[in-house]
Design a protein around this motif. Structure first.
Motif, short mmCIF file in Angstrom:
data_model
loop_
_atom_site.label_atom_id
_atom_site.label_comp_id
_atom_site.label_asym_id
_atom_site.label_seq_id
_atom_site.Cartn_x
_atom_site.Cartn_y
_atom_site.Cartn_z
N TYR A 74 -0.25 4.95 -2.09
CA TYR A 74 -0.87 4.74 -3.46
C TYR A 74 0.17 6.86 -4.69
CZ TYR A 74 -4.50 1.40 -3.07
OH TYR A 74 -4.82 0.35 -2.14
N LEU B 150 -4.27 -5.65 -7.76
CA LEU B 150 -4.52 -4.69 -8.37
C LEU B 150 -6.11 -4.23 -8.89
CD1 LEU B 150 -3.66 -1.79 -7.37
CD2 LEU B 150 -2.98 -1.75 -10.52
N ALA C 160 1.08 2.02 -7.10
CA ALA C 160 0.69 1.61 -5.61
C ALA C 160 1.76 0.31 -4.92
CB ALA C 160 -0.89 0.71 -5.68
N THR D 232 -7.24 0.38 -6.39
CA THR D 232 -7.33 -1.00 -4.86
C THR D 232 -6.30 -1.92 -4.62
OG1 THR D 232 -9.15 0.07 -3.95
CG2 THR D 232 -7.98 -2.26 -2.39
N THR E 281 -0.46 1.06 3.35
CA THR E 281 -0.63 1.33 1.84
C THR E 281 -0.15 2.61 1.25
OG1 THR E 281 -2.74 1.32 1.84
CG2 THR E 281 -2.27 -0.49 1.15
N SER F 283 8.78 4.89 -4.09
CA SER F 283 7.87 4.57 -5.45
C SER F 283 8.69 5.30 -6.15
CB SER F 283 7.48 6.47 -4.93
OG SER F 283 7.69 7.73 -4.97
N ALA G 108 -3.46 7.32 -8.74
CA ALA G 108 -4.62 6.03 -8.71
C ALA G 108 -5.59 6.52 -6.99
CB ALA G 108 -3.60 4.83 -7.77
N LYS G 109 -5.62 7.01 -6.26
CA LYS G 109 -6.20 7.09 -5.45
C LYS G 109 -7.67 7.00 -5.58
CE LYS G 109 -2.86 10.03 -2.67
NZ LYS G 109 -1.64 11.65 -1.97
#
Length: 126
Positions: free
Chosen positions: A59, A80, A49, A68, A57, A108, A63-64
């Protein structure tokens, strides 16, 4: 120079939750991007993330809907929150920061971030 220190790792049962924190010091007001990566045993470090200074933000697909990322600017800390943890989430979780966007690497990618924490282990038992 930015220093990052993660905390919050530990052992959690599958389906449980865990919150990680990353305390930043040194040039934190210039941090454009703060991110979390993870590295499982025998695997490459992967993006989890990212949080931009404007609040946007990003992700990883894994993680989606479960993780968070958030930030407390007063404490210079990025968090996190991980919910619905699975055994495959077991990894060392690393905090990363970048104070600029060169346009060469994407947010990323590991190369985007010059500053890294030492990592904190999260183990999810089945």
């Amino acid at each position: 120079q930015v220093q990052l220190v993660e905390s919050g790792g530990g052992l959690v049962q599958a389906g449980g939750s865990r919150g990680l924190a990353c305390a930043a010091s040194g040039g934190t007001d210039k941090n454009l991007y703060m991110a979390w990566f993870r590295q499982a045993p025998g695997k490459e470090r992967e993006f989890v993330a990212c949080l931009r200074s404007d609040g946007r933000t990003y992700y990883a697909d894994s993680a989606k809907g479960r993780f968070t990322i958030s930030r407390d600017n007063a404490k210079n800390t990025v968090y996190l929150q991980m919910n619905g943890l699975k055994p495959e989430d077991t990894a060392v979780y690393y905090c990363a920061a970048s104070t600029f966007n060169s346009g060469v690497y994407v947010y990323s990618s590991l190369q985007f971030y010059p500053y890294w924490g030492q990592g904190t282990q999260v183990t999810v038992s089945s």
